[in-house]
Structures are given as structure tokens and as C-alpha cells.
Design an enzyme around this catalytic site. Sequence first.
Site, PDB file in Angstrom:
ATOM      1  N   SER A 193       4.175  -6.669   1.893  1.00 54.70           N
ATOM      2  CA  SER A 193       3.622  -5.792   2.926  1.00 54.70           C
ATOM      3  C   SER A 193       2.100  -5.965   3.034  1.00 54.70           C
ATOM      4  CB  SER A 193       4.017  -4.343   2.619  1.00 54.70           C
ATOM      5  OG  SER A 193       3.855  -3.505   3.736  1.00 54.70           O
ATOM      6  N   PHE A 194       1.315  -4.981   2.621  1.00 52.00           N
ATOM      7  CA  PHE A 194      -0.141  -5.127   2.593  1.00 52.00           C
ATOM      8  C   PHE A 194      -0.543  -6.359   1.783  1.00 52.00           C
ATOM      9  CE2 PHE A 194      -3.665  -4.175  -0.401  1.00 52.00           C
ATOM     10  CZ  PHE A 194      -4.746  -4.279   0.467  1.00 52.00           C
TER      11      PHE A 194
ATOM     12  N   SER B 177       0.853  -1.189   0.000  1.00 49.88           N
ATOM     13  CA  SER B 177       0.000   0.000   0.000  1.00 49.88           C
ATOM     14  C   SER B 177       0.889   1.240   0.000  1.00 49.88           C
ATOM     15  CB  SER B 177      -0.919   0.007   1.228  1.00 49.88           C
ATOM     16  OG  SER B 177      -0.149   0.125   2.408  1.00 49.88           O
TER      17      SER B 177
ATOM     18  N   HIS C 123      12.747  -2.264   3.705  1.00 48.93           N
ATOM     19  CA  HIS C 123      11.422  -2.787   3.353  1.00 48.93           C
ATOM     20  C   HIS C 123      11.329  -3.257   1.907  1.00 48.93           C
ATOM     21  CE1 HIS C 123       7.216  -3.352   4.300  1.00 48.93           C
ATOM     22  NE2 HIS C 123       6.820  -2.591   3.290  1.00 48.93           N
TER      23      HIS C 123
ATOM     24  N   ASP D 157      14.197  -2.926   8.433  1.00 51.46           N
ATOM     25  CA  ASP D 157      12.923  -2.436   7.898  1.00 51.46           C
ATOM     26  C   ASP D 157      12.372  -1.339   8.810  1.00 51.46           C
ATOM     27  OD1 ASP D 157      10.316  -2.097   6.939  1.00 51.46           O
ATOM     28  OD2 ASP D 157      10.093  -4.216   6.441  1.00 51.46           O
TER      29      ASP D 157
END
Length: 275
Positions: free
Chosen positions: A105-106, A36, A255, A227
Amino acid sequence: MVAIAFEDRVEVFALGHKTNVHVAGSGRPVILLHGSGPGVSAWSNWAGLIGELAENYKVYAPDIAGFGYTELKDGTKYDIKFWVQHLVAVMDALEIEKAVLVGNSFGGALSIAMALSQADRVEKIMLMGTPCGEFQISDGLYAGLTYEPSLENMRKLVENFPYDKGIITDAMVEARYEASIREGAHEAFRKLMPPPEEGRDTIVKGFPQKYLTGIKCEALVVHGREDRVVPPECGRRIFEAIPRAELHMFGQCGHWVQLERSQQFKKLLSDFLAA
């Protein structure tokens, strides 16, 4: 390598949403799920990987509802339950019975939700920088949620992602900035991801660790030790909870594992898919 351009995409109608999907290759299906943030899309996350993966697999990279070039509709409640239903509808529209999910991630959180609630549609999951449990909002997440469009603000935002800021180029910043100012893009992002009301004291809630014990498929967990967006402890929690999980933690990495450690990441993914 299979050549793929931005124009190599299809539009399907899924759960009432015109949905943008990049498609390449042939064979066993692999679905790449983006993260996201302002200016994010399947293409911005995965453009450097789609062509190489497509040499051996049928690769799909959808824009999740509300992100990228997929519709966001007024009056629709967007949450993890909706996004699971939307992804299932995308798979149905593309006649994908079962697939490997690679979530960033998302997108990793969505992969977990799919593995828990739609286990028969998921072969394996690879999770990158994925939230789990509770943690205080990070600098990287806070910067994304409070972003207001400008080149300067976009540079400040993306500087939170890699360990080595030297990998950030003007072209990278400009491309993501331009995506963030497409007509209606920022307004759409604000509807999906409003700024936190409690500022930097906000607690971010990923899937509780105890729920992940119910995931039956194989899982490869990848995380950068430095991260600054999703704490590396989240990767350890996921690894400890999923019964058939493996963990690879990259040192001096933030990340953007797929960018910061691109060759090692591709080798890990290739071996995971081949096993």
C-alpha cells in the site's frame, strides 16, 4: 524457518531520526515496506513473513519515519520526497547498496518513488494494493483517516481490509489497538495523516500513471479484486504503465493479500526473487 521475535531489531540514525529496523537472515537484501494507518508498523505488516524469507535472504523491515517505533519530529515536513531520502539513509546506515523492495500500500508508493528517483539502489519491486492515479477516497481509507482510538473503532477499521471478515481475530484487533494508543502514537498519526477536509468527497492522488513508464526494473503487481481500501483499478494502471511488469489479481481477496492468500503470496514472492 528462521525464528525471529520482535526483539530482533536494530536502531539506526537516518536523516536525523532514530529508526527502528527488524533484521534477519543473510544473503541478498530484501526490504519490506509497511502500509499506513493507525497502529501500523513493520512488525504488524510483516511479522508472519520475515522468518520464512530470512531462510534465503537478508531481510530488513524498517518503520518509516513517523510510523511504528521510529521518531516523528516536530517541524519536519513528511512527504514522499522525505520518505525516499529517509529510506536511502537507512540503506546507507545498514550498508545496503541495492535491494529488492516489497511494498504494501503506502509502502508500494514508496517503492515506486524509489524506483523512479533512486534506480541504482533498487533491484526489483513487488507492489501490493498500491495506489496509482486518482480515485475517490474509499471506505477503508476514510475509516483509517478518521479513526479515534477504541477497540470498537479498531474492529470497524480492520473489517475494511479483508474480503472475508472471518479471518479477523480478537487478538489481531487488540494488538493493533494497543499499538494505536502507545504514548504519543495517535497524535503522531494525526500529524502525518490528518482527516480529509472534504470528507468522503476527497480525491486521493497516487503517482500519475504516465510517470511509471520511467521505471526500468522488473515489477510484480499484486492486488485483491475486492480491495475496499485501494481500488483494484490502481493495480491495473500500474501494470499497464511499468514496461517490465506482471500482474496477479486475487479473486475474493481484499487489501491484505499477504494474510488472505499467504501461501500463494509467498510462492509468488519466492518465484519473483528467484527469477
